[in-house]
Design a protein around this motif. Sequence first.
Motif, PDB file in Angstrom:
ATOM      1  N   CYS A 128       4.405  10.292   1.155  1.00  0.00           N
ATOM      2  CA  CYS A 128       3.911   8.976   0.763  1.00  0.00           C
ATOM      3  C   CYS A 128       4.440   7.963   1.772  1.00  0.00           C
ATOM      4  O   CYS A 128       5.654   7.846   1.954  1.00  0.00           O
ATOM      5  CB  CYS A 128       4.380   8.630  -0.636  1.00  0.00           C
ATOM      6  SG  CYS A 128       4.058   6.919  -1.142  1.00  0.00           S
ATOM      7  N   VAL A 138       0.290   5.396   0.377  1.00  0.00           N
ATOM      8  CA  VAL A 138      -0.713   6.393   0.743  1.00  0.00           C
ATOM      9  C   VAL A 138      -0.080   7.776   0.717  1.00  0.00           C
ATOM     10  O   VAL A 138       0.835   8.057   1.493  1.00  0.00           O
ATOM     11  CB  VAL A 138      -1.304   6.107   2.130  1.00  0.00           C
ATOM     12  CG1 VAL A 138      -2.336   7.165   2.491  1.00  0.00           C
ATOM     13  CG2 VAL A 138      -1.917   4.709   2.169  1.00  0.00           C
ATOM     14  N   THR A 168      -2.858  12.508  -4.731  1.00  0.00           N
ATOM     15  CA  THR A 168      -3.244  13.666  -3.948  1.00  0.00           C
ATOM     16  C   THR A 168      -3.273  14.884  -4.886  1.00  0.00           C
ATOM     17  O   THR A 168      -2.359  15.083  -5.687  1.00  0.00           O
ATOM     18  CB  THR A 168      -2.296  13.890  -2.754  1.00  0.00           C
ATOM     19  OG1 THR A 168      -2.779  14.962  -1.941  1.00  0.00           O
ATOM     20  CG2 THR A 168      -0.867  14.187  -3.180  1.00  0.00           C
ATOM     21  N   HIS A 219       0.844  -1.187   0.000  1.00  0.00           N
ATOM     22  CA  HIS A 219       0.000   0.000   0.000  1.00  0.00           C
ATOM     23  C   HIS A 219       0.879   1.237   0.000  1.00  0.00           C
ATOM     24  O   HIS A 219       1.868   1.308   0.745  1.00  0.00           O
ATOM     25  CB  HIS A 219      -0.904   0.045   1.224  1.00  0.00           C
ATOM     26  CG  HIS A 219      -2.027  -0.927   1.192  1.00  0.00           C
ATOM     27  ND1 HIS A 219      -3.127  -0.773   0.366  1.00  0.00           N
ATOM     28  CD2 HIS A 219      -2.223  -2.082   1.869  1.00  0.00           C
ATOM     29  CE1 HIS A 219      -3.948  -1.787   0.550  1.00  0.00           C
ATOM     30  NE2 HIS A 219      -3.423  -2.600   1.451  1.00  0.00           N
ATOM     31  N   TYR A 272       1.080  11.259  -7.759  1.00  0.00           N
ATOM     32  CA  TYR A 272       1.039   9.867  -7.363  1.00  0.00           C
ATOM     33  C   TYR A 272       2.422   9.383  -6.919  1.00  0.00           C
ATOM     34  O   TYR A 272       3.433   9.674  -7.561  1.00  0.00           O
ATOM     35  CB  TYR A 272       0.599   8.985  -8.532  1.00  0.00           C
ATOM     36  CG  TYR A 272      -0.786   9.250  -9.041  1.00  0.00           C
ATOM     37  CD1 TYR A 272      -1.010  10.163 -10.071  1.00  0.00           C
ATOM     38  CD2 TYR A 272      -1.888   8.573  -8.508  1.00  0.00           C
ATOM     39  CE1 TYR A 272      -2.283  10.400 -10.554  1.00  0.00           C
ATOM     40  CE2 TYR A 272      -3.163   8.796  -8.989  1.00  0.00           C
ATOM     41  CZ  TYR A 272      -3.354   9.714 -10.012  1.00  0.00           C
ATOM     42  OH  TYR A 272      -4.623   9.945 -10.494  1.00  0.00           O
ATOM     43  N   TRP A 331       0.834   1.847  -7.261  1.00  0.00           N
ATOM     44  CA  TRP A 331       0.496   3.276  -7.200  1.00  0.00           C
ATOM     45  C   TRP A 331      -0.285   3.583  -5.933  1.00  0.00           C
ATOM     46  O   TRP A 331      -1.081   2.761  -5.461  1.00  0.00           O
ATOM     47  CB  TRP A 331      -0.367   3.654  -8.399  1.00  0.00           C
ATOM     48  CG  TRP A 331       0.269   3.460  -9.739  1.00  0.00           C
ATOM     49  CD1 TRP A 331       0.170   2.359 -10.535  1.00  0.00           C
ATOM     50  CD2 TRP A 331       1.100   4.396 -10.439  1.00  0.00           C
ATOM     51  NE1 TRP A 331       0.894   2.558 -11.687  1.00  0.00           N
ATOM     52  CE2 TRP A 331       1.463   3.791 -11.661  1.00  0.00           C
ATOM     53  CE3 TRP A 331       1.560   5.679 -10.155  1.00  0.00           C
ATOM     54  CZ2 TRP A 331       2.277   4.429 -12.599  1.00  0.00           C
ATOM     55  CZ3 TRP A 331       2.366   6.313 -11.088  1.00  0.00           C
ATOM     56  CH2 TRP A 331       2.714   5.696 -12.287  1.00  0.00           C
ATOM     57  N   GLY A 332      -0.112   4.792  -5.436  1.00  0.00           N
ATOM     58  CA  GLY A 332      -1.003   5.290  -4.417  1.00  0.00           C
ATOM     59  C   GLY A 332      -2.281   5.812  -5.062  1.00  0.00           C
ATOM     60  O   GLY A 332      -2.455   5.773  -6.283  1.00  0.00           O
ATOM     61  N   GLN A 333      -3.157   6.345  -4.219  1.00  0.00           N
ATOM     62  CA  GLN A 333      -4.448   6.832  -4.714  1.00  0.00           C
ATOM     63  C   GLN A 333      -4.343   8.230  -5.291  1.00  0.00           C
ATOM     64  O   GLN A 333      -5.252   8.688  -5.989  1.00  0.00           O
ATOM     65  CB  GLN A 333      -5.489   6.812  -3.575  1.00  0.00           C
ATOM     66  CG  GLN A 333      -5.448   8.022  -2.645  1.00  0.00           C
ATOM     67  CD  GLN A 333      -4.266   8.024  -1.691  1.00  0.00           C
ATOM     68  OE1 GLN A 333      -3.496   7.057  -1.600  1.00  0.00           O
ATOM     69  NE2 GLN A 333      -4.104   9.123  -0.957  1.00  0.00           N
TER      70      GLN A 333
END
Length: 116
Positions: free
Chosen positions: A22, A5, A110, A3, A95, A106-108
């Motif tokens: 991150c 983030v 921002t 994960h 990302y 990948w993160g979600q």
Amino acid sequence: QVHLVESGGGLVQPGGSLRLSCTASGINFRLYAMEWYRQAPGQQRELVASISSNGGVTNYSDSVKGRFAISRNNVWNRVWLQMDSLKPEDTAIYYCHTRYRGDDRWGQGTQVTVSS
């Protein structure tokens, strides 16, 4: 499970600064290079900055060189992107990315918006 983030995005005026963060989990973080990408509306995702696994080597796109700085802490499993002298054209979703065992992770994302 890996994960990533991201946090730290927001609205900032031209010339301002933001620091993106991150945090990684589910991965032996110190073994992997990390990257920041961004994607503006209607544009392809582009590589902004990268950092080697031990932090000794960094690279930047020409569009951000001298304004952005990538760093990491392998104890905290964290990578940052310090963004200074922001311009409206830096507006995008940012990302965090790594390539883990041959797969892109990948993160979600921002959102960063640079506007007066």
